[in-house]
Write a protein that holds these residues in place. Structure first.
Motif, PDB file in Angstrom:
ATOM      1  N   ASP A  52       0.841  -1.212   0.000  1.00 56.27           N
ATOM      2  CA  ASP A  52       0.000   0.000   0.000  1.00 56.27           C
ATOM      3  C   ASP A  52       0.870   1.254   0.000  1.00 56.27           C
ATOM      4  O   ASP A  52       0.570   2.229  -0.697  1.00 56.27           O
ATOM      5  N   LYS A  55       2.267   1.658  -3.421  1.00 51.33           N
ATOM      6  CA  LYS A  55       1.236   2.218  -4.321  1.00 51.33           C
ATOM      7  C   LYS A  55       1.153   3.736  -4.162  1.00 51.33           C
ATOM      8  O   LYS A  55       1.169   4.479  -5.154  1.00 51.33           O
ATOM      9  N   ARG A  56       1.074   4.198  -2.919  1.00 52.37           N
ATOM     10  CA  ARG A  56       0.969   5.652  -2.692  1.00 52.37           C
ATOM     11  C   ARG A  56       2.174   6.360  -3.298  1.00 52.37           C
ATOM     12  O   ARG A  56       2.038   7.359  -3.994  1.00 52.37           O
ATOM     13  N   GLU A  60       2.059   9.116  -6.320  1.00 55.61           N
ATOM     14  CA  GLU A  60       2.430  10.507  -6.013  1.00 55.61           C
ATOM     15  C   GLU A  60       3.655  10.964  -6.787  1.00 55.61           C
ATOM     16  O   GLU A  60       3.864  12.161  -6.980  1.00 55.61           O
TER      17      GLU A  60
END
Ligand code: AMP
Ligand code: GLY
Length: 428
Positions: A52, A55-56, A60
């Protein structure tokens, strides 16, 4: 293109070093990286298994490709995680999905796969707690030494070579009942011992096409002349002179092609590296193990030989153009010696200041277990530095590397001083 590389060892520093030479690269991020990878890109404090957080970060920072160094995130399914997320599915992950990574993640799976596809490997059977007695009986059909392998990932500690049957039975019982490697101990593969000389063969594949990367020999034991405990690897040499074109043709026909055909026939898509640990038994290759990633320290030896743009090769995995990328290799010998913390592979201390990094010349230093602290580079692992050079012979490469090593100092530094010697007799 912006690339995120996962991992923090010598292999990842070598990958970062190679990727950052590509004109196709815009920005390289390394998660979490080490003190060496900061020479090639930006380290970010994200764990390789925190999908996770990855992914962020990817979203970004407009990351357009993820290159996976170690096996853990692959076995945990990072490629499937990307493919199943609408925001991530167009971003290529260099490394197989969970199913392909099972070739490394489960010894029982990989042995059964080899058997299904008639790929040469040692005779074996798998046992669990309920079939312990059958395991004892199978051991009695083999002769010493006995090879026991915990089924799952065990950080390189899951293979035991036992010299007599009593020890083999004790160890089988110990692994299955005491579970020293957690769930990885649920099953044990027992196999025939193969007598020969080992080498590591690597391919990069899109699942259909493949290129064979330079092969390498790894030095696994802590002591000179292959004595003492097993380690992650104390040095590497590439090329391996006994892997001549005749031998490599057998590897291709008997192992690489049936492996890729086998994966295709089982609908396993595989884009990334496949590392085949081989035993050369009287000129015939047998698979000791598959890994779903590059080797360490082999990567530090083979990437300096690769003259092709690695990022271009990675990009070609997505559009079927792997074979059209001009692929060239430096024919010279590449030799790597690993500097480790005293005590490794057992207990060792971290945090020792490393001096002399600014004094070395003529060799490359890839960082393996290092960190930065108060403007110093400090030790942060068992394997600390990988020192590499290329030369026209093993003798010359050894001379270059070993004459530079005295500059690199930290408290209780240790290295093997026989890397490459055993291969000299095969040189033409
Ligand atoms: P693996 O983790 O499967 O690579 O095994 C670790 C090491 O154990 C290998 O690099 C070999 O040196 C040794 N080994 C594993 N399987 C066998 C075998 N069947 N015969 C001889 N040596 C083996
Ligand atoms: N050097 C062996 C490995 O990376 O597994």
């Amino acid at each position: 293109m912006n690339v995120l590389l996962l991992g923090s060892g010598g292999r990842e520093h070598a990958l970062a070093w190679k990727l950052c030479q590509s004109p196709l690269l815009k920005k390289l991020f390394i998660a979490p990286g080490n003190a060496g990878t900061t020479q090639c890109g930006q380290n970010i404090p994200v764990s390789v298994n925190d999908f996770d957080a990855i992914k962020r970060f990817v979203l970004e920072n407009a990351v357009q490709m993820v290159v996976v160094g170690p096996e853990d995130p692959l076995v945990n399914g990072i490629a499937d995680y990307f493919l199943s997320d609408p925001l991530l599915q167009t971003i290529p992950v260099i490394g197989p999905g969970k199913k392909g990574a099972m070739l490394e993640g489960s010894k029982d799976f990989s042995k059964a796969f080899m058997q299904r596809h008639q790929i040469p490997t040692a005779r074996y059977q798998t046992f669990d707690k309920a079939t312990l007695e059958d395991g004892y009986r199978f051991l009695e059909t083999l002769s010493a030494p006995y090879v026991l392998k915990a089924d799952g990932l065990a950080a390189g500690k899951g293979v035991l070579i036992c010299q007599n049957i009593k020890e083999a039975k004790q160890q089988l019982n110990h692994i299955l009942n005491d579970q020293p490697f957690g769930n990885a101990s649920n099953k044990v593969v027992i196999e025939e011992f193969l007598h020969g000389i080992e080498l590591s063969v690597f391919i990069l594949t899109d699942g259909t096409h493949y290129i064979i990367l330079p092969e390498a020999k790894d030095y696994k034991r802590i002591g000179n002349n292959d004595t003492g405990l097993n380690t992650g690897g104390m040095g590497a040499v590439s090329p391996v002179a006994f892997a001549d074109s005749n031998f490599m043709q057998k590897v291709e026909e008997r192992i690489i092609q049936p492996t890729l055909k086998g994966l295709q026939s089982e609908n396993v898509s595989y884009k990334g590296f496949l590392f085949i640990g081989l035993m050369n038994v009287d000129g015939n290759p047998f698979v000791i193990e598959y890994n779903c990633r590059l080797g360490d320290p082999e990567t530090e030896a083979i990437l300096p030989r690769m003259e092709t743009d690695l990022l271009q090769l990675f990009m070609s995995l997505s559009d079927g153009t792997l074979k059209s990328v001009p692929y060239r290799v430096d024919e010279r010998t590449s030799l790597v010696v690993i500097l480790v913390s005293g005590g490794y592979p057992e207990n060792y201390e971290k945090g020792k200041v490393i001096s002399g990094l600014d004094k070395i010349k003529d060799v490359k230093v890839f960082h393996a277990g290092t960190a930065s602290k108060d403007n110093n580079v400090i030790t942060n692992g068992g394997r600390v530095l990988a020192v590499q050079t290329s030369a026209s012979t093993i003798e010359e490469a050894r001379k270059k590397v070993y004459s530079e090593l005295p500059h690199l100092q930290f408290d209780k530094v240790y290295f093997r001083n026989d890397i490459g010697i055993d291969l000299m007799k095969y040189q033409k």
